[in-house]
Design a protein around this motif. Structure first.
Motif, short mmCIF file in Angstrom:
data_model
loop_
_atom_site.label_atom_id
_atom_site.label_comp_id
_atom_site.label_asym_id
_atom_site.label_seq_id
_atom_site.Cartn_x
_atom_site.Cartn_y
_atom_site.Cartn_z
N LEU A 111 -38.42 -53.71 -9.20
CA LEU A 111 -38.50 -55.17 -9.17
C LEU A 111 -37.29 -55.78 -8.47
CD1 LEU A 111 -39.97 -57.75 -10.05
CD2 LEU A 111 -38.72 -57.63 -12.21
N PHE A 112 -36.10 -55.33 -8.82
CA PHE A 112 -34.90 -56.01 -8.33
C PHE A 112 -34.25 -55.33 -7.14
CE2 PHE A 112 -35.11 -57.53 -12.77
CZ PHE A 112 -35.20 -58.88 -12.50
N GLN A 113 -34.62 -54.13 -6.83
CA GLN A 113 -34.07 -53.49 -5.64
C GLN A 113 -35.03 -53.67 -4.46
OE1 GLN A 113 -31.84 -49.67 -5.86
NE2 GLN A 113 -33.41 -48.90 -4.48
N GLY A 114 -36.27 -53.97 -4.73
CA GLY A 114 -37.26 -54.07 -3.67
C GLY A 114 -37.28 -55.39 -2.94
N GLY A 115 -36.44 -56.35 -3.32
CA GLY A 115 -36.52 -57.67 -2.69
C GLY A 115 -35.23 -58.17 -2.08
N PRO A 116 -34.46 -57.33 -1.33
CA PRO A 116 -33.22 -57.85 -0.75
C PRO A 116 -33.45 -58.98 0.25
CG PRO A 116 -33.73 -55.68 0.14
CD PRO A 116 -34.65 -55.91 -1.01
N ARG A 117 -34.55 -58.89 1.02
CA ARG A 117 -34.85 -59.95 1.97
C ARG A 117 -35.20 -61.24 1.24
NH1 ARG A 117 -38.92 -57.97 6.61
NH2 ARG A 117 -39.02 -60.25 6.81
N ILE A 118 -35.88 -61.11 0.12
CA ILE A 118 -36.22 -62.30 -0.66
C ILE A 118 -34.96 -62.97 -1.20
CG2 ILE A 118 -37.35 -63.09 -2.78
CD1 ILE A 118 -39.54 -61.09 -2.30
N ILE A 119 -34.04 -62.17 -1.70
CA ILE A 119 -32.79 -62.73 -2.23
C ILE A 119 -31.95 -63.35 -1.12
CG2 ILE A 119 -30.61 -62.11 -3.33
CD1 ILE A 119 -32.12 -60.08 -5.00
N LEU A 120 -31.85 -62.64 0.03
CA LEU A 120 -31.09 -63.18 1.16
C LEU A 120 -31.73 -64.47 1.66
CD1 LEU A 120 -28.88 -62.96 3.32
CD2 LEU A 120 -30.47 -61.56 4.68
N GLY A 121 -33.05 -64.46 1.79
CA GLY A 121 -33.74 -65.65 2.25
C GLY A 121 -33.55 -66.82 1.31
N SER A 122 -33.58 -66.54 0.02
CA SER A 122 -33.39 -67.59 -0.98
C SER A 122 -31.99 -68.19 -0.88
CB SER A 122 -33.62 -67.02 -2.38
OG SER A 122 -33.37 -67.99 -3.36
N LEU A 124 -29.79 -68.19 1.79
CA LEU A 124 -29.58 -68.95 3.02
C LEU A 124 -30.40 -70.23 3.03
CD1 LEU A 124 -29.52 -66.07 5.67
CD2 LEU A 124 -27.59 -67.26 4.61
N ALA A 125 -31.63 -70.15 2.55
CA ALA A 125 -32.50 -71.33 2.55
C ALA A 125 -31.96 -72.39 1.61
CB ALA A 125 -33.91 -70.93 2.16
N THR A 126 -31.56 -71.98 0.42
CA THR A 126 -31.09 -72.93 -0.58
C THR A 126 -29.79 -73.60 -0.13
OG1 THR A 126 -32.10 -71.61 -2.33
CG2 THR A 126 -30.44 -73.21 -3.00
N LEU A 127 -28.86 -72.82 0.39
CA LEU A 127 -27.58 -73.37 0.84
C LEU A 127 -27.80 -74.37 1.98
CD1 LEU A 127 -24.49 -73.42 0.85
CD2 LEU A 127 -24.53 -71.43 2.37
N ALA A 170 -39.61 -67.32 6.38
CA ALA A 170 -39.39 -66.57 7.61
C ALA A 170 -38.56 -65.31 7.34
CB ALA A 170 -38.70 -67.45 8.64
N ILE A 171 -37.50 -65.45 6.53
CA ILE A 171 -36.63 -64.30 6.26
C ILE A 171 -37.30 -63.33 5.28
CG2 ILE A 171 -34.43 -63.58 5.22
CD1 ILE A 171 -33.21 -66.15 6.29
N ALA A 172 -37.91 -63.87 4.25
CA ALA A 172 -38.44 -63.02 3.18
C ALA A 172 -39.74 -62.33 3.54
CB ALA A 172 -38.63 -63.85 1.91
N PHE A 173 -40.60 -62.98 4.35
CA PHE A 173 -41.96 -62.47 4.50
C PHE A 173 -42.38 -62.16 5.94
CE2 PHE A 173 -42.21 -65.24 0.64
CZ PHE A 173 -42.32 -64.20 -0.28
N TYR A 174 -41.55 -62.49 6.94
CA TYR A 174 -41.94 -62.18 8.32
C TYR A 174 -42.03 -60.67 8.51
CZ TYR A 174 -42.00 -61.89 13.39
OH TYR A 174 -42.34 -61.60 14.69
N GLY A 175 -43.16 -60.22 9.04
CA GLY A 175 -43.39 -58.79 9.25
C GLY A 175 -43.94 -58.08 8.03
N ILE A 176 -43.94 -58.78 6.88
CA ILE A 176 -44.48 -58.20 5.65
C ILE A 176 -45.91 -58.68 5.42
CG2 ILE A 176 -44.21 -58.09 3.14
CD1 ILE A 176 -41.22 -58.27 3.53
#
Length: 231
Positions: A111-122, A124-127, A170-176
């Motif tokens: 659950l928590f290791q499989g989503g680094p792009r989701i965390i990074l996207g969150s 950068l997007a939030t900031l 774009a960061i979390a889901f592009y290509g997925i």
């Protein structure tokens, strides 16, 4: 504890805002179905973290209204720092060996290791969205004065939520996910956030009244007037 009741209320807002940031990295990996068949978009999904993040905007908008953009940006920077620290602890928890007999470690790691792009996207997007929201809020207020809080609240939030949704997806889901589905995900998530933005307008009014006893506040306008008076 500060003697000034207004400062105490700022600390409550500040703590609520930072608390939301501390939860985001755990909430972001949860995807929730979004039924938009009535718009012809089918059933999409959105990150629950993005949904929860939308409720931080009343904190920054109310702070910008009452105390000015400088304090609101300080809240964003502190929230970002807390997010990074919490993410680091989450990463260490994933790497730590499980106790003997604990059968849920594989699910926890997945659950928590499989989503680094989701965390990074969150992150950068939030900031980006929060800083843009504060900038637009301040820009509109300088041109409209103390009146029309509803206008600056919605103009700033509508634009920042579009920025937030686009960067995150774009960061979390592009290509997925398929490229033809990605725009639908952005549109669906943005529409959901617009609904939250409309709901948060009376919340901002109530928070401003709770702190000041008035429905609007001078904020940066008052500070600029005082600075000009001392020149």
């Amino acid at each position: 504890m500060p003697d000034d009741p207004k400062e105490l209320k700022f600390l409550i807002l500040f703590g609520s805002y930072v608390g939301f940031w501390g939860m985001l990295q755990c909430l972001t990996v949860k995807l929730v179905p979004l039924d938009l068949t009535w718009l012809g978009l089918g059933t999409l999904a959105f990150s629950y973290g993005s949904f929860a993040h939308a409720f931080t905007f009343p904190c920054t908008d109310a702070t910008a209204e009452i105390w000015g953009a400088k304090r609101a940006r300080m809240m964003v920077y502190m929230g970002t720092a807390v997010y990074i620290v919490c993410t680091a602890f989450l990463f260490l928890a994933v790497q730590a060996p499980p106790a003997e007999g604990w059968l849920l470690n594989d699910a926890y790691v997945a659950l928590f290791q499989g989503g680094p792009r989701i965390i990074l996207g969150s992150l950068l997007a939030t900031l980006s969205a929060q800083l843009w929201d504060i900038y637009v809020f301040e820009w509109v207020k300088k041109r409209t004065g103390e009146k029309n809080l509803w206008l600056r609240n919605n103009v700033s939030t509508f634009g920042s939520q579009l920025l937030d949704t686009t960067i995150f997806c774009a960061i979390a889901f592009y290509g997925i996910i398929p490229n033809d589905v990605l725009p639908k995900l952005i549109i669906g998530s943005y529409l959901m956030k617009l609904l939250v933005a409309v709901i948060d307008t009376p919340i901002v009014y109530l928070v401003v009244y709770w702190v000041t006893g008035h429905w609007t506040s001078k904020g940066d306008i008052e500070e600029e007037t005082e600075e000009k008076g001392t020149v």
